[in-house]
Design a protein around this motif. Structure first.
Motif, PDB file in Angstrom:
ATOM      1  N   ALA A 181       0.838  -1.212   0.000  1.00  0.00           N
ATOM      2  CA  ALA A 181       0.000   0.000   0.000  1.00  0.00           C
ATOM      3  C   ALA A 181       0.867   1.253   0.000  1.00  0.00           C
ATOM      4  CB  ALA A 181      -0.927  -0.006   1.218  1.00  0.00           C
ATOM      5  N   THR A 182       1.994   1.209   0.709  1.00  0.00           N
ATOM      6  CA  THR A 182       2.927   2.335   0.706  1.00  0.00           C
ATOM      7  C   THR A 182       3.503   2.559  -0.684  1.00  0.00           C
ATOM      8  OG1 THR A 182       3.519   1.862   2.999  1.00  0.00           O
ATOM      9  CG2 THR A 182       5.027   3.265   1.750  1.00  0.00           C
ATOM     10  N   SER A 183       3.838   1.460  -1.343  1.00  0.00           N
ATOM     11  CA  SER A 183       4.334   1.561  -2.722  1.00  0.00           C
ATOM     12  C   SER A 183       3.290   2.189  -3.631  1.00  0.00           C
ATOM     13  CB  SER A 183       4.710   0.166  -3.239  1.00  0.00           C
ATOM     14  OG  SER A 183       4.986   0.203  -4.617  1.00  0.00           O
ATOM     15  N   MET A 184       2.040   1.749  -3.476  1.00  0.00           N
ATOM     16  CA  MET A 184       0.974   2.288  -4.312  1.00  0.00           C
ATOM     17  C   MET A 184       0.745   3.765  -4.027  1.00  0.00           C
ATOM     18  SD  MET A 184      -2.966   1.004  -4.682  1.00  0.00           S
ATOM     19  CE  MET A 184      -2.420  -0.659  -5.021  1.00  0.00           C
ATOM     20  N   GLN A 185       0.845   4.147  -2.747  1.00  0.00           N
ATOM     21  CA  GLN A 185       0.674   5.554  -2.400  1.00  0.00           C
ATOM     22  C   GLN A 185       1.736   6.416  -3.070  1.00  0.00           C
ATOM     23  OE1 GLN A 185      -1.740   6.968  -0.931  1.00  0.00           O
ATOM     24  NE2 GLN A 185      -0.918   9.038  -0.686  1.00  0.00           N
ATOM     25  N   GLN A 186       2.966   5.929  -3.091  1.00  0.00           N
ATOM     26  CA  GLN A 186       4.038   6.666  -3.757  1.00  0.00           C
ATOM     27  C   GLN A 186       3.833   6.701  -5.268  1.00  0.00           C
ATOM     28  OE1 GLN A 186       6.138   8.493  -1.986  1.00  0.00           O
ATOM     29  NE2 GLN A 186       5.021   7.694  -0.216  1.00  0.00           N
ATOM     30  N   CYS A 187       3.194   5.663  -5.819  1.00  0.00           N
ATOM     31  CA  CYS A 187       2.830   5.677  -7.241  1.00  0.00           C
ATOM     32  C   CYS A 187       1.841   6.796  -7.531  1.00  0.00           C
ATOM     33  CB  CYS A 187       2.202   4.339  -7.640  1.00  0.00           C
ATOM     34  SG  CYS A 187       3.336   2.981  -7.835  1.00  0.00           S
ATOM     35  N   LEU A 188       0.835   6.908  -6.671  1.00  0.00           N
ATOM     36  CA  LEU A 188      -0.192   7.932  -6.878  1.00  0.00           C
ATOM     37  C   LEU A 188       0.395   9.332  -6.767  1.00  0.00           C
ATOM     38  CD1 LEU A 188      -3.167   6.344  -4.898  1.00  0.00           C
ATOM     39  CD2 LEU A 188      -2.831   6.412  -7.374  1.00  0.00           C
ATOM     40  N   VAL A 189       1.336   9.500  -5.841  1.00  0.00           N
ATOM     41  CA  VAL A 189       1.982  10.802  -5.687  1.00  0.00           C
ATOM     42  C   VAL A 189       2.824  11.128  -6.917  1.00  0.00           C
ATOM     43  CG1 VAL A 189       3.707  12.078  -4.385  1.00  0.00           C
ATOM     44  CG2 VAL A 189       1.990  10.742  -3.166  1.00  0.00           C
ATOM     45  N   LEU A 190       3.575  10.131  -7.402  1.00  0.00           N
ATOM     46  CA  LEU A 190       4.426  10.352  -8.574  1.00  0.00           C
ATOM     47  C   LEU A 190       3.595  10.612  -9.822  1.00  0.00           C
ATOM     48  CD1 LEU A 190       7.236  10.497  -9.812  1.00  0.00           C
ATOM     49  CD2 LEU A 190       7.194   7.992 -10.053  1.00  0.00           C
ATOM     50  N   GLN A 191       2.505   9.859  -9.997  1.00  0.00           N
ATOM     51  CA  GLN A 191       1.671  10.101 -11.177  1.00  0.00           C
ATOM     52  C   GLN A 191       1.030  11.476 -11.096  1.00  0.00           C
ATOM     53  OE1 GLN A 191      -1.761  10.288 -12.109  1.00  0.00           O
ATOM     54  NE2 GLN A 191      -2.425  10.600  -9.978  1.00  0.00           N
ATOM     55  N   HIS A 192       0.762  11.948  -9.885  1.00  0.00           N
ATOM     56  CA  HIS A 192       0.252  13.303  -9.688  1.00  0.00           C
ATOM     57  C   HIS A 192       1.258  14.322 -10.204  1.00  0.00           C
ATOM     58  CE1 HIS A 192      -0.359  16.927  -7.042  1.00  0.00           C
ATOM     59  NE2 HIS A 192      -1.589  16.763  -7.472  1.00  0.00           N
ATOM     60  N   ASP A 193       2.548  14.101  -9.902  1.00  0.00           N
ATOM     61  CA  ASP A 193       3.605  14.973 -10.425  1.00  0.00           C
ATOM     62  C   ASP A 193       3.633  14.931 -11.950  1.00  0.00           C
ATOM     63  OD1 ASP A 193       4.542  15.626  -7.832  1.00  0.00           O
ATOM     64  OD2 ASP A 193       5.685  13.774  -7.748  1.00  0.00           O
ATOM     65  N   LEU A 194       3.546  13.723 -12.492  1.00  0.00           N
ATOM     66  CA  LEU A 194       3.590  13.554 -13.949  1.00  0.00           C
ATOM     67  C   LEU A 194       2.383  14.210 -14.614  1.00  0.00           C
ATOM     68  CD1 LEU A 194       4.716   9.826 -13.884  1.00  0.00           C
ATOM     69  CD2 LEU A 194       6.061  11.697 -14.875  1.00  0.00           C
ATOM     70  N   GLY A 195       1.225  14.075 -13.989  1.00  0.00           N
ATOM     71  CA  GLY A 195       0.016  14.687 -14.541  1.00  0.00           C
ATOM     72  C   GLY A 195       0.089  16.197 -14.579  1.00  0.00           C
ATOM     73  N   HIS A 196       0.873  16.772 -13.664  1.00  0.00           N
ATOM     74  CA  HIS A 196       1.059  18.225 -13.654  1.00  0.00           C
ATOM     75  C   HIS A 196       2.274  18.658 -14.466  1.00  0.00           C
ATOM     76  CE1 HIS A 196      -2.105  19.651 -11.029  1.00  0.00           C
ATOM     77  NE2 HIS A 196      -1.872  18.669 -10.195  1.00  0.00           N
ATOM     78  N   LEU A 197       2.857  17.738 -15.211  1.00  0.00           N
ATOM     79  CA  LEU A 197       3.981  18.028 -16.115  1.00  0.00           C
ATOM     80  C   LEU A 197       5.180  18.592 -15.366  1.00  0.00           C
ATOM     81  CD1 LEU A 197       1.896  19.811 -18.929  1.00  0.00           C
ATOM     82  CD2 LEU A 197       2.241  17.361 -18.574  1.00  0.00           C
TER      83      LEU A 197
END
Length: 443
Positions: free
Chosen positions: A167-183
């Motif tokens: 779950a911690t790994s997935m949370q960090q995925c969501l945070v990173l994809q958030h960064d990517l989504g904001h370019l």
């Protein structure tokens, strides 16, 4: 040649703010939709359906000045303006202010100066090392999760510890994809989009196109009822905001006993937001819009998870393991994302300036190494909303400048401890629920 001359003549037309507000697309027979960017007037009536960032993001600004939103969202503004030429119909008349008369001229000018300062300081440039290290923790947590089960075999303790790590790994995925989504990870927009597909889909099992479709609206009109989908996610479960709660009570609407919403929040949103609601809408959005690449990435997550853990767990245990991961991740994400918005001002769109909109709809949490990591730097929610393309490792650098601007113009800069921010979610739900009940019973 005649078409070019006609276009030049059209672009030289002068408009007033009253005319622009009239052509906002509401009830007008031709459905013309005008907005202003840098004093130039554009008709997006035939374009907004094709807007790459989503039709609603740009449509929410019809009849308004969209300059600051345009600057905030677009990294390559010169390129975008080339495509905007065909939409140009004129400009503001010389006697018209650059933005709506009701907005604070000095505040808008000072904020735009701050934006220029941010650009000059290079605060919109990402650090490759920072994001590489953030990505590296994702496979490390996943490897640790698998090794726990492999080494200690099947037991309740090993299953729970492994699920927490995953779950911690997935949370960090969501945070990173958030960064990517904001370019904000790569310099090129295309690289951000491609990486987001992989991180959000293959590593977390969610649709990035669904997330992008909604999240842009959230940033464009933060906490604006009917325009911010994050506020509209709770129309039957909760009543949010002081004004809207009273309004709902006066209309005698009661889908649930909202005066108890601060109690049933614990068993509805945190455990089920991502594990059930968003997972369902992931597949609904993909199928409805025929996003087959997105679907392939999402399915690949469940496939590799099944292949990797099936040798270690029986089928029932594996299904329970996946559900546990989703619930743990949902609880984490729900508290972190809601703490910065639910306790803040929620109202209809008042067409305030960009700075005021974000200050009223967001709050910060105190900085610390743990808070930065645990929230994915969303403890700097104010700076993130003011500068959505800024890499999160630079939020602490711009924060003092934002605070200084707040002091100068008497704007409230909300910042609180992490646990207080969590508690404020519950207290704000109780307050709005009590307001609803009072209006429902007595007005």
């Amino acid at each position: 040649m005649e078409e070019l001359q006609a276009g030049v003549k059209s672009a030289s037309r002068l408009f007033t703010w009253e005319e622009i507000k009239f052509f906002s697309g509401q009830g007008h027979p031709q459905q013309e939709r005008w907005l202003v960017i840098d004093r130039k007037v554009y008709d997006i009536g035939k374009f907004y359906h094709h807007h790459p960032g989503g039709s609603k993001v740009i449509r929410h600004y019809t009849g308004q000045d969209a300059t600051d939103a345009f600057v905030a969202f677009h990294p390559d503004k010169a390129l975008v303006r080339k495509y905007m030429r065909s939409l140009l119909i004129g400009k503001l008349a010389p006697d018209q202010p650059s933005f709506e008369p009701h907005k604070n001229k000095l505040l808008v000018q000072d904020f735009r100066e701050l934006c220029s300062t941010v650009e000059r300081m290079g605060l919109l440039k990402p650090s490759g090392l920072f994001f590489f290290l953030n990505f590296l923790q994702i496979p490390l947590f996943q490897a640790a999760s698998w090794l726990i089960l492999w080494y200690f075999r099947m037991s309740l303790m090993s299953l729970v510890i492994s699920a927490v790590l995953m779950a911690t790994s997935m949370q960090q995925c969501l945070v990173l994809q958030h960064d990517l989504g904001h370019l904000s990870v790569f310099c090129k927009t295309k690289w951000n989009h491609l990486a987001q597909f992989v991180v959000m889909g293959s590593f977390a099992g969610f649709s990035c196109s669904w997330w992008n479709h909604l999240h842009g609206q959230h940033h464009a009109k933060t906490n604006c009822f009917r325009k911010d989908p994050d506020v509209n996610l709770h129309p039957f479960l909760f009543t949010l905001g002081k004004k809207l709660s009273v309004e709902l009570g006066m209309k005698k609407k009661k889908f649930l006993p909202y005066n108890h919403q601060h109690k049933y929040f614990f068993i509805t949103v945190p455990p089920f937001l991502f594990s059930t609601y968003i997972q369902f809408y992931t597949f609904y959005h993909i199928i409805q819009r025929k996003q087959w690449l997105d679907l392939a990435c999402v399915l690949s997550y469940f496939i590799w998870l099944f292949l990797l853990y099936k040798p270690l767990l029986e089928l029932k245990a594996l299904l329970g393991y996946i559900v546990l991961i989703r619930v743990l991740n949902s609880i984490w994400t729900a508290w972190v994302t809601q703490m910065s918005h639910i306790p803040m001002n929620i109202d209809y769109d008042k067409n305030m300036d960009w700075f005021s909109t974000q200050l009223q709809g967001t709050c910060n949490v105190h900085q610390s190494i743990f808070n930065d990591w645990f929230t994915g730097h969303l403890n700097f929610q104010i700076e993130h909303h003011l500068f959505p393309r800024m890499p999160r490792h630079n939020f602490y650098k711009v924060a003092p400048m934002v605070k200084s601007l707040c002091v100068k113009h008497g704007a409230k800069y909300h910042c609180k401890p992490l646990l207080t921010a969590f508690a404020d979610i519950v207290w704000s739900l109780k307050e709005s629920g009590d307001l609803w009940l009072d209006a429902y019973l007595h007005k």
